[in-house]
Design a protein around this motif. Sequence first.
Motif, mmCIF file in Angstrom:
data_model
loop_
_atom_site.group_PDB
_atom_site.id
_atom_site.type_symbol
_atom_site.label_atom_id
_atom_site.label_comp_id
_atom_site.label_asym_id
_atom_site.label_seq_id
_atom_site.Cartn_x
_atom_site.Cartn_y
_atom_site.Cartn_z
ATOM 1 N N VAL A 95 0.812 4.444 -2.626
ATOM 2 C CA VAL A 95 0.725 5.862 -2.248
ATOM 3 C C VAL A 95 1.801 6.661 -2.973
ATOM 4 O O VAL A 95 1.556 7.763 -3.473
ATOM 5 N N GLY A 96 3.005 6.102 -3.051
ATOM 6 C CA GLY A 96 4.084 6.778 -3.760
ATOM 7 C C GLY A 96 3.770 6.978 -5.226
ATOM 8 O O GLY A 96 4.083 8.017 -5.808
ATOM 9 N N THR B 1 -6.502 3.008 0.502
ATOM 10 C CA THR B 1 -5.377 3.926 0.691
ATOM 11 C C THR B 1 -5.243 4.962 -0.407
ATOM 12 O O THR B 1 -4.857 6.103 -0.143
ATOM 13 N N VAL B 2 -5.535 4.584 -1.650
ATOM 14 C CA VAL B 2 -5.375 5.510 -2.773
ATOM 15 C C VAL B 2 -6.701 5.711 -3.495
ATOM 16 O O VAL B 2 -7.628 4.910 -3.357
ATOM 17 N N VAL C 280 -4.924 -1.444 -0.636
ATOM 18 C CA VAL C 280 -4.640 -0.345 -1.552
ATOM 19 C C VAL C 280 -5.903 0.449 -1.858
ATOM 20 O O VAL C 280 -5.876 1.686 -1.926
ATOM 21 N N ALA D 46 0.834 -1.201 0.000
ATOM 22 C CA ALA D 46 0.000 0.000 0.000
ATOM 23 C C ALA D 46 0.869 1.251 0.000
ATOM 24 O O ALA D 46 0.517 2.270 -0.631
ATOM 25 N N GLU D 47 2.004 1.183 0.680
ATOM 26 C CA GLU D 47 2.906 2.339 0.738
ATOM 27 C C GLU D 47 3.464 2.660 -0.653
ATOM 28 O O GLU D 47 3.584 3.835 -1.029
ATOM 29 N N GLU D 48 3.801 1.635 -1.416
ATOM 30 C CA GLU D 48 4.280 1.870 -2.775
ATOM 31 C C GLU D 48 3.175 2.463 -3.638
ATOM 32 O O GLU D 48 3.430 3.323 -4.495
ATOM 33 N N GLN E 149 0.723 7.219 -6.562
ATOM 34 C CA GLN E 149 -0.310 8.246 -6.662
ATOM 35 C C GLN E 149 0.279 9.635 -6.437
ATOM 36 O O GLN E 149 -0.050 10.586 -7.159
ATOM 37 N N ARG E 150 1.172 9.752 -5.467
ATOM 38 C CA ARG E 150 1.773 11.051 -5.161
ATOM 39 C C ARG E 150 2.580 11.578 -6.341
ATOM 40 O O ARG E 150 2.621 12.779 -6.593
#
Length: 364
Positions: A159-160, A206-207, A203, A155-157, A162-163
Amino acid sequence: MSSALTDLFPHPIVQAPMAGGVSVPQLAAAVSEAGGLGFLAAGYKTADGMYQEIKQLRGLTGRPFGVNLFLPQPEHADAAAVEVYAHQLAGEAAWYETELGDPDSGRDDGYDAKLAVLLDNPVAAVSFHFGVPKPEVLESLRRAGTLTLVTATTAEEAVGAQRAGADAVVVQGIEAGGHQGTHRDNPETDGTGVGLLTLVARVRETVGIPVVAAGGIMRGSQIAAVLAAGANAAQLGTAFLATPESGASAVHKQALTDPLYVRTELTRAFSGRPARALANRFMREHGPYAPAAYPEVHHLTLPLRKAAAKAGDAQGMALWAGQGHRMARDLPAGQLVEVLNAEIAAAETALSAAAEIPEEGAPR
């Protein structure tokens, strides 16, 4: 959520870009013509080689398709560890009567040159593996009319991605065949990936960009499951690897359902990065000692893998495959898309019917 991605293809089926000569123009064209989204794999090709395949594919279909790029890798490999591994592989080189490859054959996979081609000759979609492109790269592709996707294994990847401005994220579960698209290659996390359904749910919470689910999917009922979990489409690789249009060798295709190969494993033996393949002799003998060194190990073992393929020796090849490999079907790619779509509809109908059955004791 934007529907720009799913508007490109009527069926929620994406053919995974499989590098190494598998995702050829004929395969991508057949999938796109049948209503899915076909993909070319630019990994390990020159920029001109990629361009020639794009031209060939455009001659086969007027439907949208995508191209996948590998991100350049940071220089952190231990040269001494690579040298030790080369000594270990000396016996393989002697057996196959070939030389080991040069581990210093290049790290960027012609990334900048390929981007230049794709900006001059835009395609419908471009996806990225092994990291997140710079925001300006994603923005330049957007201005060219190209939708962008980034592979994420956490999920952290996602977010990266999407950012940075990606239009969608390809969520890759631990079940997936071939290379795990982790953004950082950390040996301490080998084998700790998350299963696809759980990862999609994480995910999705999260996004806010579209999600394409990838990993072990072989049936339309599985596609229906990831759609119910929040995905917008599913990406299938191993399922299309077995098709006649696939560029995989006959030995590789036959191995998918050969009773000799009972499982897949994640290994660094062939490339220096975690990748899922059918467990064979080469993996058993060399996997425990392979260093975290991509693409150095990839370059080193390439002549061995080519020689094994030429000899028809599946025990020395990189038999990339997802966990669902035993469910592979020998169908033309276009027909497989049609069958998968029918299975999706059947699964969704069954789910709707089950939802309409009142619980025991409930008012009718």
